[in-house]
Design a protein around this motif. Structure first.
Motif, PDB file in Angstrom:
ATOM      1  N   ILE A 114      39.557  29.822  46.418  1.00  9.82           N
ATOM      2  CA  ILE A 114      40.891  30.363  46.140  1.00  9.82           C
ATOM      3  C   ILE A 114      40.696  31.634  45.285  1.00  9.82           C
ATOM      4  N   GLY A 115      41.444  32.682  45.602  1.00  9.42           N
ATOM      5  CA  GLY A 115      41.285  33.942  44.880  1.00  9.42           C
ATOM      6  C   GLY A 115      40.409  34.937  45.617  1.00  9.42           C
ATOM      7  N   GLY A 122      44.549  34.621  48.090  1.00  8.95           N
ATOM      8  CA  GLY A 122      44.061  35.411  46.966  1.00  8.95           C
ATOM      9  C   GLY A 122      44.989  36.578  46.719  1.00  8.95           C
ATOM     10  N   PRO A 123      44.594  37.496  45.873  1.00 13.67           N
ATOM     11  CA  PRO A 123      45.477  38.623  45.528  1.00 13.67           C
ATOM     12  C   PRO A 123      45.821  39.532  46.703  1.00 13.67           C
ATOM     13  N   SER A 124      45.037  39.483  47.780  1.00 11.77           N
ATOM     14  CA  SER A 124      45.378  40.313  48.947  1.00 11.77           C
ATOM     15  C   SER A 124      46.306  39.576  49.916  1.00 11.77           C
ATOM     16  N   SER A 125      46.587  38.311  49.650  1.00  9.24           N
ATOM     17  CA  SER A 125      47.502  37.534  50.504  1.00  9.24           C
ATOM     18  C   SER A 125      48.951  37.937  50.218  1.00  9.24           C
ATOM     19  N   ILE A 141      43.060  32.644  38.204  1.00  8.71           N
ATOM     20  CA  ILE A 141      42.491  31.353  38.610  1.00  8.71           C
ATOM     21  C   ILE A 141      41.201  31.091  37.839  1.00  8.71           C
ATOM     22  N   THR A 142      40.806  29.842  37.822  1.00 10.49           N
ATOM     23  CA  THR A 142      39.617  29.427  37.079  1.00 10.49           C
ATOM     24  C   THR A 142      38.673  28.679  38.022  1.00 10.49           C
ATOM     25  N   ILE A 143      37.481  28.411  37.541  1.00  7.35           N
ATOM     26  CA  ILE A 143      36.541  27.600  38.336  1.00  7.35           C
ATOM     27  C   ILE A 143      37.142  26.206  38.591  1.00  7.35           C
TER      28      ILE A 143
END
Lengths: 400, 400
Positions: A114-115, A122-125, A141-143
């Motif tokens: 994710i991301g 992700g940010p381009s979605s 987002i995080t691990i």
């Protein structure tokens, strides 16, 4: 099977949108409004999707699934031709017929985190609230978020317990996070060239990369998708910086030394006189063709925030207390990005937590990149670990 | 004494030209058309000038002169308030009353290297052929060129032989080059945290920095002076990258670790949550206020090209054959930019060449930066070396 949406192409070349044919036949798991991804930052992300590849068949009792977690700029194309670059899968040394992760034996899953930008949200979605790409409105987002999304994918696939989770670098972080967040769902874990927290130097290099991207006026505060620009120069510089950290000083010396490029005498100019300069320029320029700049920001940030001990009162061993997972931790002596001392810390914490753990520190001058390269000792160790874990879990007969 | 020309202000803020008052009362040695600087690239540079500071008095027989060579982003202001930043001199740990380089005893000279931007001729200076700043038309310079210009300055000052040449990092390269180019003019040499050639990793980091500058559209192919722009973002990123290499992983961990900036919890944003991020951003932004971007390109290039052995059939010891200079080589255990192994190579070559050399490998976790910091063991070694060299050359009485 559903074709992956062309969310990536938006990111890569604004002028080349909608080239769906360039995109892989990855499978996609979609999660609707009723199944949000609960993010550490407090946001419920919905809808979202995870693109993934599988290799081999899930056996009848669903006990032979291996999840491969990819690194920062990796993706789900672990063992097939990459749909954008045309290059072989990124972990062919480990995954494939006759390899330690053999599709003849195992059901191998690799999902785009994710991301990222290869089919997972992700940010381009597209941000459903605006109909435009998320850009910097995408939540941080995080691990653990990546792993939570993977767990939802594994649920969707009907798999209760993974035989093994495997990953190097950021993939190793996810691997360790899996064992902490879902200890009963992970029979074994192979964590390579990683750590349970990002060091100050690691954060520094990531911040350098982010600042390089953000310094590029074509980044447009992350809104380059709509503006028809792309921060290729800034992202190229970020990639160059990262590449230096992936190789050891010795490996750079062996590969390039002070050798000149196609000439014997210096040009007394700013041309790429030295081979190492050409190499870096190539790494920078080829990367921007396949990766979304905002995803680079988000994924480096996720790594920076990663700190398993911090979520356990600062005591790493507590995170692994009474785990039933079987661990193998691998490090490389010349890796200065995730030094072998970090892996030792993990092993000490696992021992203190009572885990079964084997540790291999592999002597090589190839630096952090070693986990992606054909290092026979590493391949042998991965094979032996999966073999013994397979025997312990009744998956493979002894000696097979 | 001549006031330094305002060549620097052109470089820093196009809009703030002619603020001569901001500039130091450095002395300037001017060389006209009849005294060109013969550059390694084949160009005769003329006219040119060298800005310099001196401390103390030259004695009657001109035997007490010490030349201090500055590092990449250093300048002649070794032991006085810096005219641009208002900060103390950059080497106050070593130079000043009661310090190893004591103006009471020695005549200390520090000149701005050719190609830099603090009063010596460089890319921000006026090209006499066009009446405009040189920009990238300035010829490529090398470490030997810097030293050749310094030798012309020393001639101008009427000094035949230097009691000592001292420098760290790029200053150490100049120091070693002095002993090779002018062996009879250097009684002793103190070379710190340096090497006789730039490694592939060093070149890689410099190329990264140059690409960051050149990626900034405000760089305008080096013509930002006339265009009223300044590549502050690109140069800031270059400086951030360099700063990571100046500190050791351990030093970054000790100074910053994973500590947050003015907060306890992450902001889940791209703000500078971590102290190490704020530190790097500050280093980047403060640097661009005082340094010319093109000079950064030229000086990094000079370091990349540096390779003493290459000019001696690849045999470093040949460069030092039968030298009469007394050497002291100092390295720091945690310096990964100029690792102690490089200093050992220099010492081996000096031994093979028959030189008198002492070598100190100083245990510290402070990285390459240690040479600029208050490391008592280093200061003691510098003092002892200058004392014994002074005795040997009849300059100071034994035990004084």
């Amino acid at each position: 099977m559903v074709k992956v949406q062309s969310v990536h192409s938006q990111a890569i070349h604004a002028e080349e949108r909608a080239h769906e044919a360039d995109h892989p036949s990855s499978q996609v798991a979609r999660f609707g409004a009723e199944q949000p991804l609960r993010l550490d930052c407090g946001v419920d992300l919905a809808p979202f999707q995870i693109a993934y590849q599988t290799y081999g068949e899930l056996n009848a009792d669903k006990s032979n699934a291996i999840l491969v977690c990819h690194a920062l700029t990796g993706d789900q194309h672990v063992a097939n031709i990459h749909p954008v670059t045309g290059k072989p899968g990124w972990w062919q040394t480990l995954v494939g017929p006759g390899k330690p992760l053999d599709p003849e034996r195992f059901f191998i899953i690799c999902s785009n985190v994710i991301g990222s930008c290869m089919g997972s949200t992700g940010p381009s979605s597209t941000n459903p609230a605006t109909g435009k790409p998320w850009g910097l409105d995408f939540p941080i987002i995080t691990i653990p978020d990546m792993v939570r999304a993977q767990a939802m994918l594994i649920d969707r696939l009907g798999i209760d317990r993974l035989f093994c989770v495997v990953g190097g670098s950021m993939g190793g972080m996810q691997t360790l996070q899996w064992t902490v967040a879902y200890p009963k769902r992970v029979a074994s874990a192979l964590a390579i060239a990683c750590s349970t927290r990002h060091s100050a130097q690691n954060i520094a290099f990531h911040e350098l990369g982010r600042q390089a991207v953000m310094a590029d006026p074509d980044w447009r505060h992350g809104r380059y998708y709509e503006e028809g620009t792309y921060p290729h120069r800034g992202l190229g510089v970020a990639r160059m910086a990262a590449h230096i950290t992936y190789l050891s000083d010795a490996a750079l010396h062996r590969k390039f030394g002070r050798r000149m490029q196609d000439r014997e005498l210096p040009t007394f100019s700013f041309d790429a006189d030295f081979q190492v300069e050409s190499y870096l320029r190539y790494q920078g320029s080829s990367f921007v063709e396949r990766f979304d700049a905002n995803s680079y920001l988000y994924l480096t940030r996720a790594m920076d925030y990663f700190d398993i001990a911090a979520d356990h009162n600062g005591v790493l061993a507590e995170a692994f207390r009474d785990t039933a997972t079987r661990f193998c931790v691998v490090s490389f002596t010349s890796d200065w990005l995730f030094p072998t001392s970090e892996s030792r810390n993990v092993v000490h914490a696992l021992n203190a937590g009572g885990a079964r753990v084997s540790f291999a520190e592999i002597e090589t001058d190839r630096g952090h990149d070693a986990f992606l390269l054909d290092v026979p000792e590493f391949v042998d160790i991965a094979r032996a670990f999966l073999q013994s874990a397979g025997v312990a879990h009744g998956l493979v007969a002894k000696g097979k």
